[in-house]
Design an enzyme around this catalytic site. Sequence first.
Site, mmCIF file in Angstrom:
data_model
loop_
_atom_site.group_PDB
_atom_site.id
_atom_site.type_symbol
_atom_site.label_atom_id
_atom_site.label_comp_id
_atom_site.label_asym_id
_atom_site.label_seq_id
_atom_site.Cartn_x
_atom_site.Cartn_y
_atom_site.Cartn_z
ATOM 1 N N SER A 136 0.862 -1.166 0.000
ATOM 2 C CA SER A 136 0.000 0.000 0.000
ATOM 3 C C SER A 136 0.908 1.228 0.000
ATOM 4 O O SER A 136 1.768 1.358 0.864
ATOM 5 C CB SER A 136 -0.853 -0.052 1.269
ATOM 6 O OG SER A 136 -1.553 1.140 1.464
ATOM 7 N N LYS A 162 -1.239 -0.971 -4.187
ATOM 8 C CA LYS A 162 -2.427 -0.151 -3.917
ATOM 9 C C LYS A 162 -1.981 1.286 -3.728
ATOM 10 O O LYS A 162 -0.981 1.551 -3.064
ATOM 11 C CB LYS A 162 -3.125 -0.734 -2.686
ATOM 12 C CG LYS A 162 -3.738 0.227 -1.701
ATOM 13 C CD LYS A 162 -4.604 -0.542 -0.708
ATOM 14 C CE LYS A 162 -4.715 0.189 0.619
ATOM 15 N NZ LYS A 162 -5.556 -0.535 1.580
ATOM 16 N N LYS A 164 -3.035 5.144 -2.485
ATOM 17 C CA LYS A 164 -4.001 5.967 -1.755
ATOM 18 C C LYS A 164 -4.410 7.124 -2.659
ATOM 19 O O LYS A 164 -3.547 7.741 -3.310
ATOM 20 C CB LYS A 164 -3.355 6.515 -0.481
ATOM 21 C CG LYS A 164 -3.044 5.445 0.557
ATOM 22 C CD LYS A 164 -4.302 4.978 1.264
ATOM 23 C CE LYS A 164 -3.970 3.943 2.331
ATOM 24 N NZ LYS A 164 -5.187 3.400 2.961
ATOM 25 N N ASP A 189 -7.342 3.228 -2.957
ATOM 26 C CA ASP A 189 -8.035 3.273 -1.666
ATOM 27 C C ASP A 189 -8.225 4.735 -1.278
ATOM 28 O O ASP A 189 -7.256 5.479 -1.138
ATOM 29 C CB ASP A 189 -7.197 2.549 -0.602
ATOM 30 C CG ASP A 189 -7.881 2.512 0.758
ATOM 31 O OD1 ASP A 189 -9.037 2.960 0.874
ATOM 32 O OD2 ASP A 189 -7.234 2.022 1.724
ATOM 33 N N GLU A 216 -11.332 0.993 -3.400
ATOM 34 C CA GLU A 216 -11.607 0.704 -1.990
ATOM 35 C C GLU A 216 -12.151 1.943 -1.283
ATOM 36 O O GLU A 216 -11.571 3.027 -1.363
ATOM 37 C CB GLU A 216 -10.295 0.234 -1.331
ATOM 38 C CG GLU A 216 -10.438 -0.161 0.128
ATOM 39 C CD GLU A 216 -9.114 -0.646 0.727
ATOM 40 O OE1 GLU A 216 -8.164 -0.955 -0.028
ATOM 41 O OE2 GLU A 216 -9.022 -0.690 1.968
ATOM 42 N N ASP A 241 -13.939 -1.217 3.277
ATOM 43 C CA ASP A 241 -13.006 -1.357 4.400
ATOM 44 C C ASP A 241 -13.705 -0.766 5.628
ATOM 45 O O ASP A 241 -14.435 -1.468 6.348
ATOM 46 C CB ASP A 241 -11.688 -0.637 4.048
ATOM 47 C CG ASP A 241 -10.657 -0.590 5.176
ATOM 48 O OD1 ASP A 241 -10.954 -1.057 6.287
ATOM 49 O OD2 ASP A 241 -9.544 -0.054 4.968
ATOM 50 N N LYS A 265 -10.028 -6.585 8.034
ATOM 51 C CA LYS A 265 -8.958 -6.212 8.966
ATOM 52 C C LYS A 265 -9.311 -6.799 10.317
ATOM 53 O O LYS A 265 -10.420 -6.559 10.824
ATOM 54 C CB LYS A 265 -8.839 -4.694 9.086
ATOM 55 C CG LYS A 265 -8.156 -4.059 7.897
ATOM 56 C CD LYS A 265 -7.945 -2.586 8.093
ATOM 57 C CE LYS A 265 -7.353 -2.009 6.802
ATOM 58 N NZ LYS A 265 -7.365 -0.544 6.784
ATOM 59 N N GLY A 293 -4.210 -4.034 6.150
ATOM 60 C CA GLY A 293 -3.245 -3.794 7.224
ATOM 61 C C GLY A 293 -3.455 -2.448 7.885
ATOM 62 O O GLY A 293 -4.163 -1.583 7.360
HETATM 63 O O1 OSB Z 1 -7.197 1.914 4.635
HETATM 64 O O2 OSB Z 1 -5.956 0.233 4.358
HETATM 65 C C1 OSB Z 1 -6.151 1.322 4.891
HETATM 66 C C2 OSB Z 1 -3.092 2.224 7.012
HETATM 67 C C3 OSB Z 1 -3.674 2.987 8.002
HETATM 68 C C4 OSB Z 1 -5.024 3.249 7.939
HETATM 69 C C5 OSB Z 1 -5.806 2.721 6.905
HETATM 70 C C6 OSB Z 1 -5.228 1.923 5.927
HETATM 71 C C7 OSB Z 1 -3.838 1.704 5.963
HETATM 72 C C8 OSB Z 1 -3.117 0.934 4.965
HETATM 73 C C9 OSB Z 1 -1.952 0.146 5.485
HETATM 74 O O3 OSB Z 1 -3.353 0.981 3.790
HETATM 75 C C10 OSB Z 1 -1.516 -0.993 4.668
HETATM 76 C C11 OSB Z 1 -0.474 -1.841 5.380
HETATM 77 O O4 OSB Z 1 -0.523 -2.011 6.627
HETATM 78 O O5 OSB Z 1 0.419 -2.353 4.686
HETATM 79 MG MG MG Z 2 -8.466 0.837 3.302
#
Ligand code: OSB
Ligand code: MG
Length: 375
Positions: A136, A162, A164, A189, A216, A241, A265, A293
């Site tokens: 990510s 992925k 953001k 995401d 996402e 999520d 999660k 994660g």
């Molecule tokens: O939305 O997936 C998410 C980290 C903090 C808060 C929200 C998210 C995330 C990540 C982390 O995308 C991904 C990882 O732990 O590798």
């Molecule tokens: Mg997410």
Amino acid sequence: MRIERLRIFEVRLHLVHSFQTSSHRKSGLTHLLVAATDTDGRTGWGEIASPADPFYCSETTSTAFEIAIDYLVLHALDSDWDTPPELEASWAKIRGHEFTKAGFSGAAWDLHARTVDKPLASVLGGTRAEVVTGVSLGIEPTIDDLLTQVQHQVDAGYRRVKLKITPGWDVEPVAAVRAAYPDLDLHVDANGAYPDDDASAKVFTTLDGAGLIMIEQPYAPRDFLAHARLQSRIGTPVCLDESVVDIHDLHTMLALEAGRVLNIKISRMGGLTAARAAHDVAVDAGIPVWCGGMHEFGVGRAANVAISSLPGFTLPSDVSDSDKYYARDIIVPPVAAHDGVVTVPTGPGLGHDVDVHWVEQNTVRFYDSGDDTAA
Ligand code: OSB
Ligand code: MG
């Protein structure tokens, strides 16, 4: 089984590379580790991976610490149990605080698996020896910076990246990455950052043409209807999520067709038992799942590997190498991916040892039920 002593370590680790989401940028993380020791002296470990600030969910590190010592500890010390779900029933009446519960659930599952001398993955019903993972990537200052980060991950062997996104950082960076990597498995995401309006709909219609595996959490967590409307208009699967914190949310998602993929999660759902139940419901409904994660330290990361070994986790999980995030993790050995694949450990429990000395060196606040004379 009876837990005799509970310790909570508030641990701060620096991030190797700072991470920006639609809400904020962070350069280090503070999580809570829960150590549950039974009457035979065996210890199980769990992680409360709540972000410090209430931007992903309403919990924070401080609320987690308070709820842990005011409620969870008392329930956990007070229970006689044979299986983790029996222990978890003791705190079922506490509403919300899923991340906090997940830390205690994780410690109970690790303790249980160590007691029966089996890997956590197999006591959960895992069937895979290896887990395919993805990375990510946060919002970067420029598109060139983003392309550099993607190249690092492709070089490291990851097969799914992925990105953001947030209003103003979406169509352009995605188009740039897609142009540079025509065959890469890509997904985006938004962490719920888009208002449900025409401008957002236009962004997602454009992204629908980018060959993404999924989009996402585009809209606000409680807005199942906006997700359902979007899913009915685009071919790219919508993934939820933040919207799904319990099994009832998952049933709502399915009934409304608010998405075609579920991010599970462990933290968001209140622990391993709840995560496994969500997996079972999703599999029955024909919805593919993957494990998201929260930048977990090793304890939470190893639990993510274990749950990802269940058969319904057919999409790459966010369980990248510890060293993408932390110079030195709190477990030995750290979680390591080779060509984007993590081997599920075969040792008992989490299958990694906790480096208690390193935990203690990075602890900023500590609670020990053994020192609590008032209890
Ligand atoms: O939305 O997936 C998410 C980290 C903090 C808060 C929200 C998210 C995330 C990540 C982390 O995308 C991904 C990882 O732990 O590798
Ligand atoms: Mg997410």
